[in-house]
Scaffold this motif. Sequence first.
Motif, PDB file in Angstrom:
ATOM      1  N   ARG A  84      -7.321  -7.726  -1.894  1.00 44.55           N
ATOM      2  CA  ARG A  84      -6.211  -6.867  -1.508  1.00 44.55           C
ATOM      3  C   ARG A  84      -6.416  -6.351  -0.091  1.00 44.55           C
ATOM      4  N   LEU A  85      -5.350  -6.385   0.709  1.00 39.87           N
ATOM      5  CA  LEU A  85      -5.384  -5.822   2.052  1.00 39.87           C
ATOM      6  C   LEU A  85      -4.789  -4.423   2.013  1.00 39.87           C
ATOM      7  N   LEU A  86      -5.324  -3.539   2.814  1.00 37.21           N
ATOM      8  CA  LEU A  86      -4.931  -2.140   2.804  1.00 37.21           C
ATOM      9  C   LEU A  86      -4.091  -1.833   4.037  1.00 37.21           C
ATOM     10  N   MET A  87      -2.801  -1.615   3.797  1.00 37.74           N
ATOM     11  CA  MET A  87      -1.855  -1.248   4.859  1.00 37.74           C
ATOM     12  C   MET A  87      -0.904  -0.202   4.294  1.00 37.74           C
ATOM     13  N   HIS A  88      -0.174   0.461   5.181  1.00 39.18           N
ATOM     14  CA  HIS A  88       0.839   1.412   4.733  1.00 39.18           C
ATOM     15  C   HIS A  88       1.971   0.668   4.037  1.00 39.18           C
ATOM     16  N   LYS A  89       2.520   1.289   3.018  1.00 38.06           N
ATOM     17  CA  LYS A  89       3.573   0.677   2.202  1.00 38.06           C
ATOM     18  C   LYS A  89       4.774   0.265   3.054  1.00 38.06           C
ATOM     19  N   ARG A  90       5.175   1.102   4.015  1.00 39.29           N
ATOM     20  CA  ARG A  90       6.351   0.768   4.832  1.00 39.29           C
ATOM     21  C   ARG A  90       6.087  -0.442   5.728  1.00 39.29           C
TER      22      ARG A  90
END
Length: 155
Positions: A84-90
């Motif tokens: 899983r990559l971690l980025m902001h939902k938007r």
Amino acid sequence: MAGKASTKTIAQNKKAYHDYFVEETFEAGIELVGTEVKSLRQGRCNLKDAWCSVVNGEMLLNGCHISPYDFGNIFNKDPMRVRRLLMHKREIMRLYGLVKQQGYALIPLSLYFKDSRVKVQVGLCRGKKLYDKRADLAEKAAKRDVERALKERNR
């Protein structure tokens, strides 16, 4: 007193620059287990055939091979598992919209340590046609010839 963040490149996806036009780049964190981080510190990673996908609002890294850590025994995970990559939902939703509507692809360009954290540089890419690849190779060869000629002239 925020100083310069030190970065150390682990792996680069040079094939991505050959096969795609990179329109935009993003930085994302990556969810790893301890033995994978230890393996990355040894530089044992391959991004050559990796790609990113968006599933249920989460960005996933597929096809990335992180070799098992030599001393990890039972704690080692599958080297080709989906991470899983971690980025902001938007940001994820914006990229998902572009990928679905306009035919872009999400390709990991590099994997690196930023201070003590592992980061992935993800590129929003558009595929190259064969003639684009040939033009790039011709341009690179011409540039190399010019450099060589200037070097000979300066001797």
